[in-house]
Design a protein around this motif. Structure first.
Motif, PDB file in Angstrom:
ATOM      1  N   GLY A 217       0.815  -1.214   0.000  1.00  0.00           N
ATOM      2  CA  GLY A 217       0.000   0.000   0.000  1.00  0.00           C
ATOM      3  C   GLY A 217       0.852   1.269   0.000  1.00  0.00           C
ATOM      4  O   GLY A 217       1.813   1.395   0.768  1.00  0.00           O
ATOM      5  N   THR A 219      -0.551   4.309   0.595  1.00  0.00           N
ATOM      6  CA  THR A 219      -1.016   5.049   1.779  1.00  0.00           C
ATOM      7  C   THR A 219      -0.345   4.471   3.030  1.00  0.00           C
ATOM      8  O   THR A 219       0.025   5.215   3.943  1.00  0.00           O
ATOM      9  CB  THR A 219      -2.553   4.948   1.923  1.00  0.00           C
ATOM     10  N   ARG A 220      -0.196   3.148   3.051  1.00  0.00           N
ATOM     11  CA  ARG A 220       0.470   2.496   4.191  1.00  0.00           C
ATOM     12  C   ARG A 220       1.846   3.114   4.396  1.00  0.00           C
ATOM     13  O   ARG A 220       2.231   3.454   5.514  1.00  0.00           O
ATOM     14  CB  ARG A 220       0.577   0.995   3.900  1.00  0.00           C
ATOM     15  N   ALA A 253      -6.138   2.117   5.881  1.00  0.00           N
ATOM     16  CA  ALA A 253      -5.464   3.146   5.083  1.00  0.00           C
ATOM     17  C   ALA A 253      -5.372   2.697   3.639  1.00  0.00           C
ATOM     18  O   ALA A 253      -4.849   1.623   3.337  1.00  0.00           O
ATOM     19  CB  ALA A 253      -4.057   3.393   5.636  1.00  0.00           C
TER      20      ALA A 253
HETATM   21  C1  LIG Z   1      -6.115  -5.069  -1.530  1.00  0.00           C
HETATM   22  C2  LIG Z   1      -5.656  -3.691  -1.248  1.00  0.00           C
HETATM   23  N1  LIG Z   1      -4.891  -3.468  -0.169  1.00  0.00           N
HETATM   24  C3  LIG Z   1      -4.455  -2.238   0.125  1.00  0.00           C
HETATM   25  C4  LIG Z   1      -4.768  -1.153  -0.651  1.00  0.00           C
HETATM   26  C5  LIG Z   1      -4.252   0.196  -0.305  1.00  0.00           C
HETATM   27  O1  LIG Z   1      -3.260   0.553  -1.207  1.00  0.00           O
HETATM   28  P1  LIG Z   1      -2.976   2.077  -1.577  1.00  0.00           P
HETATM   29  O2  LIG Z   1      -2.759   2.777  -0.290  1.00  0.00           O
HETATM   30  O3  LIG Z   1      -1.756   2.028  -2.413  1.00  0.00           O
HETATM   31  O4  LIG Z   1      -4.176   2.582  -2.276  1.00  0.00           O
HETATM   32  C6  LIG Z   1      -5.556  -1.334  -1.786  1.00  0.00           C
HETATM   33  C7  LIG Z   1      -5.898  -0.204  -2.668  1.00  0.00           C
HETATM   34  O5  LIG Z   1      -5.260   0.027  -3.642  1.00  0.00           O
HETATM   35  C8  LIG Z   1      -6.007  -2.625  -2.102  1.00  0.00           C
HETATM   36  O6  LIG Z   1      -6.783  -2.843  -3.162  1.00  0.00           O
END
Ligand SMILES: Cc1ncc(COP(=O)(O)O)c(C=O)c1O
Length: 304
Positions: A217, A219-220, A253
């Protein structure tokens, strides 16, 4: 319903929204081998800025690489096309959806000669889990569906087909009266939400599951940076379901969900039953950062 805009970037050209169509025998539509991204653009004092566009473009190409899909556009072309899509649609704040898919042609499972196509759409999309959820938290259910496993799915690729698992979990949670689902991995440890990474706070320490089954992620990684800059200790650790129940705070997140507190998990109140103190601090900085109000995080913004 998606709010339509004027143009979609499609295979290198800006195409009117209503003409960005494909044939019903488009390969990915049948078997799910395609890739996508979810990106947000926020308004700032210096105009619209796409949050971490470079990271998203890189992950898009990595997703393709993992699946051995040859995307016929370079990083720079996709990066510029994404900005151009926002610009041509005169959008200040929007959600952006790049999609890479296998086009019309052979219908077998080895579509060697089918064209790999790419589209980038952008449209206004407000909060994913609701404004009220961002402020006061949402109700979440641990899913009866296990997360995609690393030996059967490519979990580091944002593969279209991976989201069947996410949808089964999300639909089950909503049908049971909850807002979102958390999936466990095949060993019973918490993995992630249907489209968000998971964080837990206990005794002032912030925990998040390691990369095992989860998507890397973006956002992570922003949350980890913000939390560490605030002086918190962030630990990647496997979390059991009962550890989640006794956490002081839990939050999700993701690009769509942004930072959304969890106030209830499986009918158990989490912490104070609303947005936790540390969640709120991180959330405030995150929203400041995406809107260009934190100069230390300016490098995350790609101005349109
Ligand atoms: C399965 C999954 N986990 C986590 C995320 C969070 O990722 P990001 O913060 O890059 O959007 C997403 C969204 O894209 C997701 O689909």
């Amino acid at each position: 319903m998606v709010q339509s805009t004027k143009f979609i970037w499609f295979d290198g050209k800006m195409v009117p929204w209503e003409r960005a169509n494909v044939h019903v025998l488009t390969h990915t539509l049948h078997y799910g081998l395609g890739i996508f991204e979810g990106i947000r653009c926020y308004n700032t004092d210096n105009g619209p800025a796409i949050f971490r566009l470079k990271s998203h473009t890189k992950r898009f190409l990595n997703s393709a690489h993992i699946l051995n899909m040859k995307i016929p556009f370079s990083f720079d072309e996709l990066y510029e096309a994404t900005k151009e899509t926002v610009k041509q649609n005169n959008l200040k704040e929007c959600y952006i959806r790049p999609l890479g898919f296998i086009g019309y042609g052979d219908m077998g499972l080895y579509p060697q000669h089918n064209k790999i196509q790419v589209a980038i759409a952008a449209w206004p999309w407000g909060t994913y889990l609701g404004k009220e959820g961002i402020k006061n938290g949402i109700r979440v259910k641990v899913s009866s569906f296990t997360r995609n496993q690393i030996d059967s799915s490519m979990t580091k690729s944002k593969t279209c087909g991976n989201y069947v698992n996410s949808q089964l979990a999300k639909w089950e949670a909503i049908d049971a009266g909850y807002d979102e689902a958390i999936l466990l991995d095949s060993e019973g440890y918490a993995s992630e939400g249907s489209a968000e990474c998971l964080f837990a706070v206990r005794d002032g320490i912030i925990y998040t599951p390691p990369f095992g089954t989860i998507l890397e992620g973006i956002t992570r990684s922003s949350v980890v940076k913000i939390a560490e800059d605030l002086g918190y200790r962030v630990k990647e650790d496997r979390l059991t379901r009962d550890q989640l129940y006794v956490s002081d705070e839990l939050f999700l997140a993701g690009t769509a969900a942004e930072i959304t507190p969890i106030r209830d998990l499986d009918g158990r109140t989490i912490g104070n039953g609303s947005r936790g103190e540390i969640t709120e601090k991180i959330q405030l900085i995150y929203f400041d950062a995406v809107h260009g109000n934190k100069k230390e995080y300016r490098q995350w913004l790609d101005f349109v």
